[in-house]
Design an enzyme around this catalytic site. Structure first.
Site, PDB file in Angstrom:
ATOM      1  N   LEU A  32       0.914  -1.024  -0.092  1.00 18.28           N
ATOM      2  CA  LEU A  32       0.035   0.233  -0.098  1.00 18.28           C
ATOM      3  C   LEU A  32       0.943   1.002   0.152  1.00 18.28           C
ATOM      4  CD1 LEU A  32      -2.912  -1.032   2.401  1.00 18.28           C
ATOM      5  CD2 LEU A  32      -2.841  -1.258   0.031  1.00 18.28           C
ATOM      6  N   GLY A  36       0.062   1.448  -4.740  1.00 14.06           N
ATOM      7  CA  GLY A  36      -1.048   0.501  -4.048  1.00 14.06           C
ATOM      8  C   GLY A  36      -2.277   0.886  -3.202  1.00 14.06           C
ATOM      9  N   SER A 145       0.523   1.929 -15.752  1.00 12.02           N
ATOM     10  CA  SER A 145       0.926   3.352 -16.121  1.00 12.02           C
ATOM     11  C   SER A 145      -0.171   4.486 -15.548  1.00 12.02           C
ATOM     12  CB  SER A 145       1.102   3.532 -17.675  1.00 12.02           C
ATOM     13  OG  SER A 145       1.650   4.910 -17.610  1.00 12.02           O
ATOM     14  N   GLY A 146       0.459   5.480 -15.262  1.00 10.74           N
ATOM     15  CA  GLY A 146      -0.629   6.537 -14.845  1.00 10.74           C
ATOM     16  C   GLY A 146      -0.199   7.358 -13.553  1.00 10.74           C
ATOM     17  N   GLY A 147       0.566   6.664 -12.895  1.00  9.40           N
ATOM     18  CA  GLY A 147       1.087   7.007 -11.574  1.00  9.40           C
ATOM     19  C   GLY A 147       0.132   7.025 -10.584  1.00  9.40           C
ATOM     20  N   LYS A 195       5.398  -2.550 -20.517  1.00 10.87           N
ATOM     21  CA  LYS A 195       5.431  -1.399 -19.605  1.00 10.87           C
ATOM     22  C   LYS A 195       6.893  -1.078 -19.706  1.00 10.87           C
ATOM     23  CE  LYS A 195       4.526   1.578 -16.195  1.00 10.87           C
ATOM     24  NZ  LYS A 195       5.479   1.798 -15.522  1.00 10.87           N
ATOM     25  N   HIS A 198       7.527   1.278 -22.725  1.00 14.24           N
ATOM     26  CA  HIS A 198       6.566   2.507 -22.277  1.00 14.24           C
ATOM     27  C   HIS A 198       7.751   3.337 -21.553  1.00 14.24           C
ATOM     28  CE1 HIS A 198       4.565   4.715 -19.188  1.00 14.24           C
ATOM     29  NE2 HIS A 198       3.606   5.002 -20.099  1.00 14.24           N
ATOM     30  N   ASN A 199       8.328   2.720 -20.326  1.00 15.22           N
ATOM     31  CA  ASN A 199       9.093   3.619 -19.511  1.00 15.22           C
ATOM     32  C   ASN A 199      10.485   4.281 -20.281  1.00 15.22           C
ATOM     33  OD1 ASN A 199       7.043   3.070 -17.820  1.00 15.22           O
ATOM     34  ND2 ASN A 199       8.584   2.907 -16.129  1.00 15.22           N
ATOM     35  N   GLU A 202       9.391   7.000 -22.316  1.00 15.38           N
ATOM     36  CA  GLU A 202       8.954   7.959 -21.579  1.00 15.38           C
ATOM     37  C   GLU A 202      10.426   8.760 -21.232  1.00 15.38           C
ATOM     38  OE1 GLU A 202       8.599   7.590 -16.659  1.00 15.38           O
ATOM     39  OE2 GLU A 202       6.661   7.111 -17.695  1.00 15.38           O
ATOM     40  N   ARG A 293      20.654  10.497 -17.227  1.00 18.23           N
ATOM     41  CA  ARG A 293      20.119  10.235 -15.791  1.00 18.23           C
ATOM     42  C   ARG A 293      21.490   9.778 -14.893  1.00 18.23           C
ATOM     43  NH1 ARG A 293      13.968   8.688 -15.283  1.00 18.23           N
ATOM     44  NH2 ARG A 293      13.246  10.185 -16.907  1.00 18.23           N
TER      45      ARG A 293
END
Length: 327
Positions: A32, A36, A145-147, A195, A198-199, A202, A293
């Site tokens: 959580l 989560g 995805s979506g934070g 995913k 996707h990242n 990003e 990075r």
């Protein structure tokens, strides 16, 4: 009166949904954190019964106040579920997820299902799926995805695993996702692979936007970069959520003075580059953005490179609520 084909299909769809809600709408949930906890709150609002466990008790108490059933341990969580059980893991990728799967496996029965919603490396996912399948336990991987906002209000959901398991749990994925924003993509590993890519994308997009912000700041025209990104966000070709997030950050603080120039990098970008090399696919943009990075720790925070890095950090803070303030 004979029902039309359309009406019959609607009745069947409603019956299927009713069966799922009445028989399979209780799941165990481990983890959580920012993602989560918000996902659990959404699931509760969607009518899903959730038995929640987390190492620290505070988020469990918050979920319980919203209607979740509190578990005192993983063993307690499993004991509160009827077979076939569904356990959703929302934990950091790697050792933490691996340890939890090993802890849960001897407590589960044949026919139970573990769903890994973390950003796990797809090869780890494929290995775990085989080990669990050999024990009769189903395993699915879900890229989300979506934070935290997406987890709360509807995420983009990329699903891997057995098609039969997806069909059984489709209403669960629908409950988590924004309207129409979930898709079964293939066997175990397919969701996490999608995913990962996707990242990687990003990384490249954020780097390009940040470089543009640094150029605008250094230009002779004394731009307010936030205003420029405001016009970019008004029906231009590069209009996007990322552009809007950098616009917000620059509007709040044009110099990004409170933002760190050291950009955090999780495994996803590195895995994308590694996988691309294995597949012999050139990815110069993603590879360069990952290297920026890694090397950001060496950049002078007050230099143009430092400002570029702060712009990437600012975007990360906006969509992922990552800690991006100066240490």
């Amino acid at each position: 009166m004979v029902l039309s084909t359309l009406k019959v299909e609607n009745v069947l769809r409603l019956c299927t949904k009713w069966l799922w809600y009445s028989e399979s709408m209780k799941i165990g949930y481990v983890g959580l954190g920012k993602m989560g906890k918000n996902m659990v709150l959404r699931l509760i609002e969607q009518g899903v019964q959730v038995v929640a466990w987390n190492r620290s008790p505070e988020p469990v108490a918050e979920a319980a106040a919203a209607g979740a059933e509190k578990a005192d341990s993983p063993e307690d969580m499993i004991g509160r579920l009827q077979t076939p059980r569904v356990i959703w893991l929302m934990l950091p990728a790697g050792e933490v997820t691996e340890d939890m799967i090993q802890k849960l496996t001897p407590l589960l029965s044949a026919g139970d299902l573990i769903i890994d919603g973390a950003n796990s490396y797809y090869k780890d996912t494929m290995r775990r799926a085989k080990l669990l399948t050999d024990k009769g336990i189903a395993y699915m991987d879900v890229g989300v995805s979506g934070g935290p906002d997406g987890a709360r209000n509807g995420a983009c959901v990329m699903v891997g695993g057995k098609k039969a398991d997806f069909d059984k749990q489709e209403e669960l994925f629908k409950a988590i996702a924004a309207p129409g924003a979930y898709k079964y993509l293939g066997e175990a590993g397919a969701g996490h692979f999608a995913k990962m890519v996707h990242n990687g994308i990003e990384y490249g997009m954020m780097e390009a936007i940040a470089e543009g912000a640094a150029i605008l700041k250094a230009a002779e025209f004394n731009y307010n970069p936030g205003e420029v990104f405001g016009i970019y966000q008004s029906r231009s070709v590069i209009e996007s959520r990322l552009v809007d997030w950098i616009r917000e950050a620059l509007a709040e603080d044009p110099k990004l003075t409170g933002i760190t120039s050291v950009i955090a990098h999780t495994g996803e970008g590195e895995w994308t580059v590694k996988t691309a090399r294995e597949l012999k696919v050139p990815v110069p943009v993603i590879e360069s953005s990952f290297e920026v990075r890694v090397n950001s720790v060496k950049d002078d925070p007050e230099s143009p490179a430092g400002f570029r890095n702060k712009a990437v950090s600012a975007m990360r803070g906006k969509f992922g609520r990552h800690r991006v303030g100066k240490e």
